[in-house]
Design a protein around this motif. Structure first.
Motif, PDB file in Angstrom:
ATOM      1  N   ALA A   1      73.343  45.968 -21.960  1.00  0.00           N
ATOM      2  CA  ALA A   1      74.515  45.181 -22.358  1.00  0.00           C
ATOM      3  C   ALA A   1      75.402  44.847 -21.158  1.00  0.00           C
ATOM      4  O   ALA A   1      75.528  43.690 -20.775  1.00  0.00           O
ATOM      5  CB  ALA A   1      75.295  45.935 -23.427  1.00  0.00           C
ATOM      6  N   ALA A   2      76.005  45.885 -20.550  1.00  0.00           N
ATOM      7  CA  ALA A   2      76.825  45.639 -19.357  1.00  0.00           C
ATOM      8  C   ALA A   2      75.915  45.317 -18.165  1.00  0.00           C
ATOM      9  O   ALA A   2      76.312  44.620 -17.244  1.00  0.00           O
ATOM     10  CB  ALA A   2      77.686  46.853 -19.051  1.00  0.00           C
TER      11      ALA A   2
ATOM     12  N   SER B   1      80.640  44.604 -17.160  1.00  0.00           N
ATOM     13  CA  SER B   1      81.151  43.524 -18.006  1.00  0.00           C
ATOM     14  C   SER B   1      82.636  43.269 -17.788  1.00  0.00           C
ATOM     15  O   SER B   1      83.230  42.464 -18.483  1.00  0.00           O
ATOM     16  CB  SER B   1      80.921  43.895 -19.465  1.00  0.00           C
ATOM     17  OG  SER B   1      81.624  45.103 -19.747  1.00  0.00           O
ATOM     18  N   GLY B   2      83.242  43.954 -16.831  1.00  0.00           N
ATOM     19  CA  GLY B   2      84.695  43.894 -16.667  1.00  0.00           C
ATOM     20  C   GLY B   2      85.198  42.544 -16.181  1.00  0.00           C
ATOM     21  O   GLY B   2      84.491  41.774 -15.540  1.00  0.00           O
TER      22      GLY B   2
ATOM     23  N   GLN C   1      85.055  42.848 -10.102  1.00  0.00           N
ATOM     24  CA  GLN C   1      85.255  43.047 -11.540  1.00  0.00           C
ATOM     25  C   GLN C   1      85.958  44.372 -11.815  1.00  0.00           C
ATOM     26  O   GLN C   1      85.782  45.344 -11.071  1.00  0.00           O
ATOM     27  CB  GLN C   1      83.904  43.073 -12.265  1.00  0.00           C
ATOM     28  CG  GLN C   1      83.164  41.751 -12.243  1.00  0.00           C
ATOM     29  CD  GLN C   1      81.806  41.880 -12.912  1.00  0.00           C
ATOM     30  OE1 GLN C   1      80.777  41.865 -12.264  1.00  0.00           O
ATOM     31  NE2 GLN C   1      81.816  42.022 -14.241  1.00  0.00           N
ATOM     32  N   ASP C   2      86.704  44.401 -12.924  1.00  0.00           N
ATOM     33  CA  ASP C   2      87.198  45.686 -13.406  1.00  0.00           C
ATOM     34  C   ASP C   2      85.994  46.547 -13.760  1.00  0.00           C
ATOM     35  O   ASP C   2      85.025  46.071 -14.352  1.00  0.00           O
ATOM     36  CB  ASP C   2      88.073  45.495 -14.658  1.00  0.00           C
ATOM     37  CG  ASP C   2      89.496  45.100 -14.304  1.00  0.00           C
ATOM     38  OD1 ASP C   2      89.930  45.395 -13.167  1.00  0.00           O
ATOM     39  OD2 ASP C   2      90.170  44.507 -15.163  1.00  0.00           O
TER      40      ASP C   2
ATOM     41  N   ASP D   1      87.180  39.676 -21.656  1.00  0.00           N
ATOM     42  CA  ASP D   1      86.736  39.742 -20.253  1.00  0.00           C
ATOM     43  C   ASP D   1      85.605  38.743 -20.000  1.00  0.00           C
ATOM     44  O   ASP D   1      85.569  38.078 -18.967  1.00  0.00           O
ATOM     45  CB  ASP D   1      86.254  41.158 -19.914  1.00  0.00           C
ATOM     46  CG  ASP D   1      87.397  42.173 -19.854  1.00  0.00           C
ATOM     47  OD1 ASP D   1      88.568  41.762 -19.992  1.00  0.00           O
ATOM     48  OD2 ASP D   1      87.114  43.369 -19.657  1.00  0.00           O
ATOM     49  N   LEU D   2      84.681  38.644 -20.944  1.00  0.00           N
ATOM     50  CA  LEU D   2      83.557  37.721 -20.752  1.00  0.00           C
ATOM     51  C   LEU D   2      84.030  36.263 -20.809  1.00  0.00           C
ATOM     52  O   LEU D   2      83.541  35.412 -20.068  1.00  0.00           O
ATOM     53  CB  LEU D   2      82.461  37.972 -21.796  1.00  0.00           C
ATOM     54  CG  LEU D   2      81.803  39.358 -21.811  1.00  0.00           C
ATOM     55  CD1 LEU D   2      80.577  39.348 -22.710  1.00  0.00           C
ATOM     56  CD2 LEU D   2      81.423  39.837 -20.416  1.00  0.00           C
TER      57      LEU D   2
END
Ligand SMILES: [Zn+2]
Length: 524
Positions: A317-318, A412-413, A470-471, A494-495
């Motif tokens: 996912a991430a 994903s941040g 990215q975070d 975020d996305l």
């Protein structure tokens, strides 16, 4: 069309025009009509994990091609890279303690290792194997045993919060550039260690099979029940795949190790259903699509991409359905707002990233540039980054037509800025491009390099390739390469933010008068 100069200090920035009318349209589409979560959901929940060359990766190639076609993109196709190896998948795995008491234990198989062909039962045995010569002492002792490959490990109590976003101080710190120390010494050490690890893995695989061991267990690298597992065995046809090999949650593994230390007999039952989906080595496939440019710059190329392959126990996912969904969404947005770029915008969804940037590296070599292949088999066996110089860079026609590549693969941040990859000339340009996104948290241009993902394939041959800041969220505490890399750890906002920024960056790169400036090539 409104063109305006943004008030950034520095001569180059003052001249960097940003089409705010287009940025507005991109933001509207990205923030109010987003489809990024629909794309992300399909990849993670309908398709699931996407190990390179697995049937699910092929599904992902096909589904993303379909989406690109539906959105009206051009030149939608898969492009092969040779001899990746065999596909593999697993459908079930269980480990049970049968004695001294009964307990289900949490473990998942390493990719490219065999199944057990039904449940097998045997005694656990701790082995200490750090070098090939350590194998000798176990000759004749492993038959019917389930091997514990690691020492027990003390629990590491957390001191930081699990999830983390950059604060002002953190972003400021990222902007400091560390002058490199003597990296060559590190490099030869890394080469030696890599070669030794490979040799030990090959020798152990063959030895465990020859000695009749039933299976092996390794301790997860993270605590708190998180199973963090990559590959084992071998994906290459003809090489030993070893015995069934699993990674176990640390707290469960430690129970077994402590029982053995007390000299208790520990009996286990292992059942793994796993299979290689090919008999012979197969090519891997990247998926590509374009918005074709128009006018005299149509032959020039701006690229964006992310790796679509993942590890096999979460849903990737991430790492990295998030990146894929953002890059796809950026292309959808550009079509939806009617962008007519001068340069051609090409998206790549890579495969084989987790095995060493295999897909992107092959693509760059075929389309843009490569160093000559080594002839020495020892050198050939090393990842490209560790090889010795093989001579001057060989450039293809499109090398000079290439502007820049933008990548997403740090979880994903939310985007907080971009790494300029030691290319000082792009810094003021990126500052200007980020300004319309300062209000959603993207402000920082760091001159430093960042590595470990597909932009490196471009950077290595002197092409501008970039990765966003990215975070971190809980990427490096819970998610990265673990069975918890699932939908739950992602924030939709975020996305959406990332997709808007990518769409804007590639549009700016495609419209700007000049291609992006290049830094001097560090010939190996
Ligand atoms: Zn990744």
């Amino acid at each position: 069309m409104l063109m305006m100069c943004l008030g950034i200090s520095g001569v180059a920035a003052a001249q960097e025009a940003v089409d705010l009318d287009m940025v507005n349209r991109i933001r509207q589409e990205a923030f109010h009509r987003s489809q990024v979560m629909a794309t992300f959901s399909h990849l993670t929940e309908n398709i699931g994990p996407r190990l390179t060359n697995s049937p699910q990766m092929a599904q992902a190639n096909a589904w993303t091609r379909g989406k690109f076609s539906e959105w009206g993109l051009a030149n939608v196709h898969d492009e092969a890279f040779d001899d990746f190896g065999r596909g593999w998948e697993f459908s079930n795995a269980s480990v049970e303690m049968l004695g001294p008491r009964t307990l289900p234990l949490h473990a998942l198989p390493k990719a490219w290792t065999p199944g057990t062909n039904g449940p097998v039962e045997g005694e656990a045995m701790l082995v200490t194997i750090k070098t090939v010569s350590d194998l000798d002492q176990y000759k004749g002792k492993l038959a019917g045993k389930i091997l514990l490959l690691n020492e027990m490990r003390d629990y590491k109590r957390g001191v930081d919060a699990d999830s983390h976003r950059h604060d002002e101080a953190g972003l400021a710190e990222l902007q400091a550039f560390a002058v490199p120390s003597d990296t060559d010494k590190d490099r030869s050490k890394r080469i030696k260690e890599y070669a030794e690890r490979q040799e030990l893995a090959r020798a152990s695989n063959a030895f465990f099979v020859a000695e009749g061991a039933l299976a092996s267990l390794s301790i997860s690298g993270w605590d708190n029940g998180i199973i963090r597992v990559g590959g084992g065995g071998s994906r290459k046809a003809g090489e030993s795949v070893g015995v069934p090999a699993l990674t176990m949650a640390a707290e469960h593994y430690n129970q077994l190790a402590r029982a053995l230390e007390r000299e208790q007999v520990v009996k286990l039952r292992v059942n793994v259903q796993a299979r290689f989906t090919d008999e012979t080595d197969q090519p891997g496939y990247n998926t590509l699509a374009e918005i074709t440019g128009s006018g005299r710059k149509a032959g020039e190329i701006v690229m964006l991409g992310a790796h679509m392959d993942s590890w096999h126990t979460g849903t990737g996912a991430a790492d990295n359905a998030a990146g894929v969904a953002v890059m796809m969404e950026a292309m959808r947005i550009l079509k939806a707002v009617g962008a007519k770029p001068h340069r051609t915008i090409r998206v790549a969804l890579w495969s084989g990233e987790e095995q060493g940037l295999v897909g992107s590296q092959d693509y760059v070599a075929r389309h843009f540039a490569a160093y000559p292949e080594p002839t020495d088999p020892k050198q050939k066996a090393l990842p490209v980054s560790l090889r010795e110089s093989t001579g001057a860079l060989q450039k293809k026609r499109d090398y000079d037509r290439f502007s820049a590549y933008f990548n997403m693969d740090n979880g994903s941040g939310r985007f907080r800025g971009i790494y300029a990859q030691e290319n000082l000339a792009v810094a003021p340009i990126f500052k200007a491009w980020l300004e319309p996104f300062n209000d959603v948290g993207a402000t920082t241009v760091a001159t430093r390099n960042t590595g470990s993902t597909d932009h490196v394939s471009f950077d290595r041959v002197g092409l501008p390739g970039f990765q966003f800041i990215q975070d971190r969220l809980d990427y490096f505490s819970n998610v990265h390469h673990s069975h918890l890399d699932t939908w739950d750890h992602i924030e939709a906002e975020d996305l959406k933010q990332a997709a808007a920024i990518v769409a804007s960056f590639v549009y700016n790169a495609a419209m700007r008068e000049e291609k992006l400036p290049r830094k001097p090539l560090l010939e190996k």
